[in-house]
Design a protein around this motif. Structure first.
Motif, mmCIF file in Angstrom:
data_model
loop_
_atom_site.group_PDB
_atom_site.id
_atom_site.type_symbol
_atom_site.label_atom_id
_atom_site.label_comp_id
_atom_site.label_asym_id
_atom_site.label_seq_id
_atom_site.Cartn_x
_atom_site.Cartn_y
_atom_site.Cartn_z
ATOM 1 N N ARG A 137 -36.705 2.406 -58.701
ATOM 2 C CA ARG A 137 -35.273 2.547 -58.947
ATOM 3 C C ARG A 137 -34.469 1.778 -57.905
ATOM 4 N NH1 ARG A 137 -33.286 8.427 -59.889
ATOM 5 N NH2 ARG A 137 -34.142 7.961 -61.920
ATOM 6 N N ASN A 138 -34.909 1.831 -56.653
ATOM 7 C CA ASN A 138 -34.186 1.110 -55.600
ATOM 8 C C ASN A 138 -34.269 -0.397 -55.787
ATOM 9 O OD1 ASN A 138 -33.232 3.374 -54.306
ATOM 10 N ND2 ASN A 138 -35.028 3.549 -52.985
ATOM 11 N N THR A 139 -35.381 -0.908 -56.299
ATOM 12 C CA THR A 139 -35.506 -2.339 -56.561
ATOM 13 C C THR A 139 -34.509 -2.775 -57.631
ATOM 14 O OG1 THR A 139 -37.855 -2.240 -55.997
ATOM 15 C CG2 THR A 139 -37.113 -4.156 -57.247
ATOM 16 N N VAL A 140 -34.373 -1.978 -58.662
ATOM 17 C CA VAL A 140 -33.424 -2.296 -59.734
ATOM 18 C C VAL A 140 -31.999 -2.232 -59.190
ATOM 19 C CG1 VAL A 140 -32.524 -1.542 -61.973
ATOM 20 C CG2 VAL A 140 -34.989 -1.522 -61.540
ATOM 21 N N ARG A 141 -31.704 -1.249 -58.383
ATOM 22 C CA ARG A 141 -30.368 -1.155 -57.789
ATOM 23 C C ARG A 141 -30.063 -2.371 -56.929
ATOM 24 N NH1 ARG A 141 -30.584 5.172 -55.903
ATOM 25 N NH2 ARG A 141 -30.143 6.058 -57.943
ATOM 26 N N LEU A 142 -31.024 -2.798 -56.130
ATOM 27 C CA LEU A 142 -30.822 -3.963 -55.274
ATOM 28 C C LEU A 142 -30.593 -5.217 -56.111
ATOM 29 C CD1 LEU A 142 -30.805 -5.149 -52.400
ATOM 30 C CD2 LEU A 142 -33.260 -5.473 -52.634
ATOM 31 N N LEU A 143 -31.343 -5.368 -57.178
ATOM 32 C CA LEU A 143 -31.179 -6.520 -58.055
ATOM 33 C C LEU A 143 -29.797 -6.528 -58.703
ATOM 34 C CD1 LEU A 143 -32.452 -8.992 -59.397
ATOM 35 C CD2 LEU A 143 -33.293 -7.478 -61.190
ATOM 36 N N VAL A 144 -29.324 -5.379 -59.175
ATOM 37 C CA VAL A 144 -27.996 -5.289 -59.786
ATOM 38 C C VAL A 144 -26.927 -5.605 -58.746
ATOM 39 C CG1 VAL A 144 -26.324 -3.679 -60.810
ATOM 40 C CG2 VAL A 144 -28.690 -3.710 -61.610
ATOM 41 N N PHE A 145 -27.088 -5.094 -57.533
ATOM 42 C CA PHE A 145 -26.129 -5.376 -56.475
ATOM 43 C C PHE A 145 -26.093 -6.867 -56.147
ATOM 44 C CE2 PHE A 145 -25.208 -5.918 -51.921
ATOM 45 C CZ PHE A 145 -23.918 -5.413 -51.885
ATOM 46 N N ALA A 146 -27.267 -7.502 -56.074
ATOM 47 C CA ALA A 146 -27.325 -8.924 -55.757
ATOM 48 C C ALA A 146 -26.656 -9.759 -56.846
ATOM 49 C CB ALA A 146 -28.778 -9.357 -55.561
ATOM 50 N N VAL A 147 -26.863 -9.422 -58.099
ATOM 51 C CA VAL A 147 -26.231 -10.155 -59.195
ATOM 52 C C VAL A 147 -24.721 -9.952 -59.168
ATOM 53 C CG1 VAL A 147 -26.022 -10.271 -61.717
ATOM 54 C CG2 VAL A 147 -28.283 -10.179 -60.657
ATOM 55 N N ALA A 148 -24.287 -8.722 -58.904
ATOM 56 C CA ALA A 148 -22.851 -8.462 -58.826
ATOM 57 C C ALA A 148 -22.220 -9.213 -57.665
ATOM 58 C CB ALA A 148 -22.606 -6.955 -58.688
ATOM 59 N N LEU A 149 -22.885 -9.252 -56.525
ATOM 60 C CA LEU A 149 -22.365 -9.973 -55.361
ATOM 61 C C LEU A 149 -22.292 -11.474 -55.634
ATOM 62 C CD1 LEU A 149 -21.401 -9.762 -52.434
ATOM 63 C CD2 LEU A 149 -23.779 -10.026 -51.716
ATOM 64 N N ALA A 150 -23.328 -12.024 -56.253
ATOM 65 C CA ALA A 150 -23.324 -13.450 -56.585
ATOM 66 C C ALA A 150 -22.210 -13.768 -57.570
ATOM 67 C CB ALA A 150 -24.680 -13.857 -57.159
ATOM 68 N N THR A 151 -21.970 -12.891 -58.531
ATOM 69 C CA THR A 151 -20.890 -13.088 -59.493
ATOM 70 C C THR A 151 -19.535 -13.046 -58.793
ATOM 71 O OG1 THR A 151 -22.228 -12.064 -61.210
ATOM 72 C CG2 THR A 151 -19.870 -12.234 -61.646
ATOM 73 N N LEU A 152 -19.372 -12.123 -57.859
ATOM 74 C CA LEU A 152 -18.129 -12.013 -57.114
ATOM 75 C C LEU A 152 -17.883 -13.261 -56.271
ATOM 76 C CD1 LEU A 152 -15.753 -10.161 -56.377
ATOM 77 C CD2 LEU A 152 -17.157 -9.278 -54.515
ATOM 78 N N ILE A 153 -18.928 -13.750 -55.611
ATOM 79 C CA ILE A 153 -18.777 -14.967 -54.798
ATOM 80 C C ILE A 153 -18.448 -16.157 -55.671
ATOM 81 C CG2 ILE A 153 -20.075 -16.588 -53.347
ATOM 82 C CD1 ILE A 153 -21.532 -14.132 -52.182
ATOM 83 N N LEU A 154 -19.106 -16.278 -56.804
ATOM 84 C CA LEU A 154 -18.818 -17.375 -57.727
ATOM 85 C C LEU A 154 -17.372 -17.295 -58.250
ATOM 86 C CD1 LEU A 154 -19.943 -19.815 -59.300
ATOM 87 C CD2 LEU A 154 -20.548 -18.219 -61.111
ATOM 88 N N ALA A 155 -16.941 -16.105 -58.601
ATOM 89 C CA ALA A 155 -15.588 -15.936 -59.113
ATOM 90 C C ALA A 155 -14.547 -16.236 -58.038
ATOM 91 C CB ALA A 155 -15.398 -14.514 -59.635
ATOM 92 N N ALA A 156 -14.842 -15.924 -56.786
ATOM 93 C CA ALA A 156 -13.900 -16.180 -55.705
ATOM 94 C C ALA A 156 -13.824 -17.673 -55.352
ATOM 95 C CB ALA A 156 -14.285 -15.372 -54.471
ATOM 96 N N SER A 157 -14.886 -18.416 -55.656
ATOM 97 C CA SER A 157 -14.904 -19.832 -55.295
ATOM 98 C C SER A 157 -14.268 -20.738 -56.348
ATOM 99 C CB SER A 157 -16.343 -20.283 -55.040
ATOM 100 O OG SER A 157 -17.073 -20.244 -56.243
ATOM 101 N N VAL A 158 -13.970 -20.202 -57.514
ATOM 102 C CA VAL A 158 -13.352 -20.998 -58.573
ATOM 103 C C VAL A 158 -11.869 -21.180 -58.224
ATOM 104 C CG1 VAL A 158 -12.729 -21.008 -61.028
ATOM 105 C CG2 VAL A 158 -14.960 -20.162 -60.305
#
Length: 81
Positions: free
Chosen positions: A57-78
């Motif tokens: 469960r923690n691995t899945v949580r970490l993966l979801v957090f990493a994808v959300a963080l990458a999406t946030l960084i990408l959205a902020a750089s546009v």
């Protein structure tokens, strides 16, 4: 076991019972017999093979957090219009 299943399917329905209910009872009996046969062949707990365990469960949580963080960084750089 196959002969028992054939006998159950060809048996006459009892008087006063709805046909579907009688067939469900027959199906339950056949299922119980199948479970008993499987347990005789391979008793519970004796199987050395186990189903593969998925990610924790923690691995899945970490993966979801990493994808959300990458999406946030990408959205902020546009650049904004």
């Amino acid at each position: 076991m196959a002969t028992l299943a054939r006998e159950l399917s060809s048996a006459a329905l009892p008087d006063g019972y709805v046909a579907s209910r009688a067939h469900l009872v027959s199906l339950a009996e056949a299922t119980r017999n199948l479970i008993e046969a499987v347990c005789r062949v391979n008793p519970v707990g004796s199987s050395p093979t186990r189903l593969p365990v998925g990610p924790s469960r923690n691995t899945v949580r970490l993966l979801v957090f990493a994808v959300a963080l990458a999406t946030l960084i990408l959205a902020a750089s546009v650049p904004r219009p």
